[in-house]
Design a protein around this motif. Structure first.
Motif: not given
Lengths: 286, 502
Positions: A115, A138-139, A100, A126, A141-142, A145-146, A128, A111, A47
């Motif tokens: 994004r 980071w769940q 992704c 996504a 965070k995804f 943006c997803c 993951i 990530y 990032d």
């Protein structure tokens, strides 16, 4: 430098380098040297924050150098050298629905791609994957943006049970119109991901991380076979068409220095034990 | 001078130079040649005829005034000799060691028509080494100018350009992708041929000229050439990134683990200190029996590095004969002395797998020389049925390099069909204010040719900036005068920028 530890072996470093943060694009990588006698280690950019001027790296302590960094890179320290961004940025083209896929450590570098696709107006799914619930990071965070996030764990302790390929199959069964897939993770996972999409003819990009020295195309150590061509991952990649990459060749080449790596690791562990240094882990600092 | 020297009165034999014994030196990375002592240098300096033609000066890519420095050396005015050399070449200790003198100054030496030529390289090195020991530096009075110059690549081309631009008063910043400056001098040429201390000392002189070095900076990716001009405030930019994208063999087995480029081997060993593994972290591929493909200077370096790292057997596999080998004669000779086994007229056709992903051997074919090809050298042709295997466990590929793609990928600069940067005769690129020189323009060449290109570009950059250049009047081929001004007059200045900002 700021730092966060995801597990005993996985840690995040946030390095202050405003110029690099400004230049970085999804898919690129950096090379770091932690000290003067160190190796040059290629690490994918997980990032970047243009406002704070930081580059985020997620590192798994697997060998001597990455373990050493786990001990030495604490808040406020600086790296001996970090150069980048290197490699071609990922082409976040015209795709309208994108899958992704990130496995293990590959979750981090996928990530910025997710994004980026979202910013380009794509519908982003996504997938993951982690070994177990405690390793999930980071769940959220995804999720921010997803459009969809599918978490997979090998033991089913979070999300669905199975590897990322299971999550991919689920996503493909729900969406027949996925036009691109990006997969980052260990070579075995990327090969698996490419095999899932191959029957559907979905374009699949994978990010390769072979042994490198300079990262500027000068040594040829990172050469990979893609289709019938030899490419240098550092300047021609690191993203390549997953359906064309020769993964057997990649994995064989990754094992090039396994004997020396093990020897270095052993020597280092012994010297640490002698110095009675116990690695500090699991202590988030940010 | 009392009496005019003639070819009969000068010492007839070229003064030999002391070297480490071959049997001993293959066990260490210390320098092979000890260089001349003062007595030896004075003796050799007597051999220069001071001929009026001075072919050696024309033979030098940076036009060092060779007879002048040799005269001063002969007069024991060592400092004077140093100043003469450094007026055009900031790196005498480096160039005295790595220039292919036999095809340059020494190749055209008048004495060489009858006897062995004057050992210009060894004399240059003698002066360079003396300067390092004594701590001399030629720092002229520099009149400041308001310009900022960006140099991409801290190799020979970039350093030569940086030195000239700094002397012209510009604020010079050199950007280097590696963590140490020096380029090929650092990562490529091994310690036994060019010790790191020599590079450090001569690079230090650049810093004394006020040149700034920014390492760990990959231009093109961190910022582009366009951004250097548009955003970072550089008035002019010089690109000297080198060729550095190694060619691989292109035969079956090419991607086996025991196959690597000479660049990789040398970078690991020199820049990353793999020879000191595990004190340094970068490892070296294990090698007991090595085949190095190619016969250039890089190939010779690779072979001699392998011997020093403990290889029992090192072969040189080259498809042409010794006469066509591009390496300096001295390097081939040294490699031979150290026990390299030369396989001339031999071409690899396949690298054999040892069954575990490593190299088990190399299959070669015998060649014979046919008609001359485009390069003027006789084309090697395979001999039918001559396949044979050599038992080895490491293949080092030293067959040249291609253009590095990074600058091409990230800028609008015009490239030629091979990916090298397109420039005019005076090294200006397609982008105003941007100049390029060295391997990234010409393809792989020598250190001194790259330095020559750096200096040539610097001259043009000074004209571009309108800096009064007392060394080289602005001169356009074919145009004797412009607007009635004789271009060879030394007062022609195109643009004068107000110097208020100084």
């Amino acid at each position: 430098m700021a730092r966060e530890d995801f597990s005993d072996a996985t840690y995040l470093l946030e390095v202050h380098h405003p110029m690099m943060a400004k230049a970085a694009r999804p898919g690129q990588f950096v090379i770091v040297m932690s000290h003067e006698h160190g190796e040059r280690i290629p690490l994918t950019i997980a990032d970047y924050d243009r406002e704070d001027g930081t580059i985020t790296l997620v590192i798994q302590a697997v060998g001597k150098s990455t373990r050493e960094m786990q001990q030495s890179c604490t808040v406020g320290t600086s790296l001996y050298g970090m150069v980048g961004p290197m490699g071609m940025p990922s082409p976040l083209g015209q795709a309208s629905k994108v899958l992704c896929v990130g496995g293990g450590l590959g979750v981090a570098p996928i990530y910025p791609q997710a994004r980026g696709f979202k910013e380009n107006g794509a519908y982003v799914i996504a997938v993951i994957g982690f070994r177990t619930n405690s390793l999930v990071f980071w769940q959220e965070k995804f999720e921010s943006c997803c459009d969809e996030v599918i978490v997979c764990t090998d033991d089913g302790s979070a999300g669905i049970e199975g590897r990322v390929t299971e999550g991919m199959k689920l996503a493909i069964s729900r969406h027949a119109d996925i036009d691109e897939c990006v997969a980052i993770g260990p070579p075995v996972m990327m090969r698996g991901a490419a095999e899932v999409t191959r029957p559907y003819g979905i374009k699949t990009m994978v990010s390769l991380n072979p042994v490198m020295i300079d990262g500027t195309g000068m040594c040829g150590g990172c050469r990979v076979k893609v289709g019938d061509q030899v490419k240098f991952a550092c300047v021609d990649g690191p993203d390549f068409d997953g359906h064309q990459v020769d993964f057997d060749d990649l994995m064989a080449r990754l094992g090039r220095f396994s004997v020396e790596e093990k020897a270095a690791m052993k020597r280092w562990s012994e010297s640490c034990r002698m110095a009675q240094q116990v690695p500090e882990t699991g202590k988030p600092t940010e | 001078m009392a009496r005019k020297k003639t070819i009969r009165t000068i010492p007839q034999e070229r003064t030999p130079v002391a070297e480490q014994d071959p049997g001993e030196r293959v066990k260490n990375f210390a320098e092979v040649s000890h260089g001349y002592s003062t007595e030896e240098a004075l003796l050799e300096s007597e051999r220069c005829l001071m001929c009026p033609e001075q072919p050696c000066v024309a033979g030098c890519p940076v036009s060092v005034n060779i007879p002048d420095f040799i005269q001063r050396l002969s007069d024991k005015d060592y400092r004077g000799a140093y100043d003469v050399i450094t007026a055009t070449n900031l790196l005498p200790a480096v160039c005295g060691r790595v220039c292919p003198q036999e095809t340059q100054c020494e190749g055209v030496c008048t004495v060489g028509d009858t006897l062995e030529p004057v050992a210009v390289g060894r004399l240059e090195r003698f002066i360079g080494d003396m300067a390092i020991t004594a701590g001399w530096a030629s720092i002229p009075y520099i009149e400041p100018s308001p310009f900022r110059v960006g140099i991409v690549g801290a190799g020979p081309a970039g350093m030569a350009c940086a030195a000239d631009m700094a002397k012209a008063g510009c604020e010079v910043t050199v950007f280097e992708a590696f963590h140490e400056s020096g380029g090929v001098l650092r990562y490529g040429i091994p310690d036994f041929r060019l010790p790191n201390e020599v590079i450090d000392a001569e690079m230090g002189n650049l810093e004394k000229l006020g040149v700034n070095f920014e390492c760990n900076t990959l231009v093109g990716r961190l910022f582009t050439i366009e951004q250097m001009i548009d955003e970072l405030g550089f008035d002019t930019v010089f690109i000297g990134t080198g060729a550095g994208y190694p060619s691989m063999l292109g035969v079956p087995g090419d991607s086996l683990n025991g196959v690597l480029s000479a660049n990789e081997l040398l970078t690991r060993c020199n820049l990353m200190h793999a020879k000191e593994f595990p004190d340094y972290d970068t490892p070296m591929p294990p090698a007991k029996r090595v085949a190095v493909v190619g016969a250039g200077n890089t190939a010779m370096d690779a072979m001699r590095v392998c011997l020093r790292l403990g290889a029992d057997e090192v072969y040189c596999v080259y498809r042409r004969s010794r006469a066509e080998a591009p390496a300096r004669a001295e390097e081939v000779h040294h490699a031979e002395q150290e026990g390299v086994r030369f396989k001339w007229l031999t071409n690899p056709v396949e690298v054999l797998d040892d069954g575990e992903g490593g190299v088990g051997g190399i299959r070669c074919v015998q060649m014979e020389l046919g008609e001359p090809d485009d390069s003027g050298r006789r084309r090697p042709i395979p001999v039918a049925g001559s396949e044979h295997d050599i038992d080895i466990d490491l293949v080092v590929v030293a067959i040249g390099t291609n253009a590095n793609p990074i600058i091409g990928q990230t800028s609008r600069l015009a490239l030629n069909k091979w990916g090298y940067i397109e420039t005019d005769e005076q090294l200006a690129t397609s982008m105003p204010g941007v100049f390029a020189g060295g391997d990234i323009v010409t393809g792989a060449a020598t250190v001194i040719e790259a330095m020559g290109a750096g200096r040539k570009a610097a001259r043009r950059m000074k004209h571009y900036l309108g800096i009064h250049d007392v060394d080289t009047p602005y001169f356009v081929e074919g145009a004797e005068t412009l607007f009635g001004i004789d271009l060879r007059e030394r007062n022609f200045v195109r643009v004068r920028v107000p110097e208020s900002s100084v």
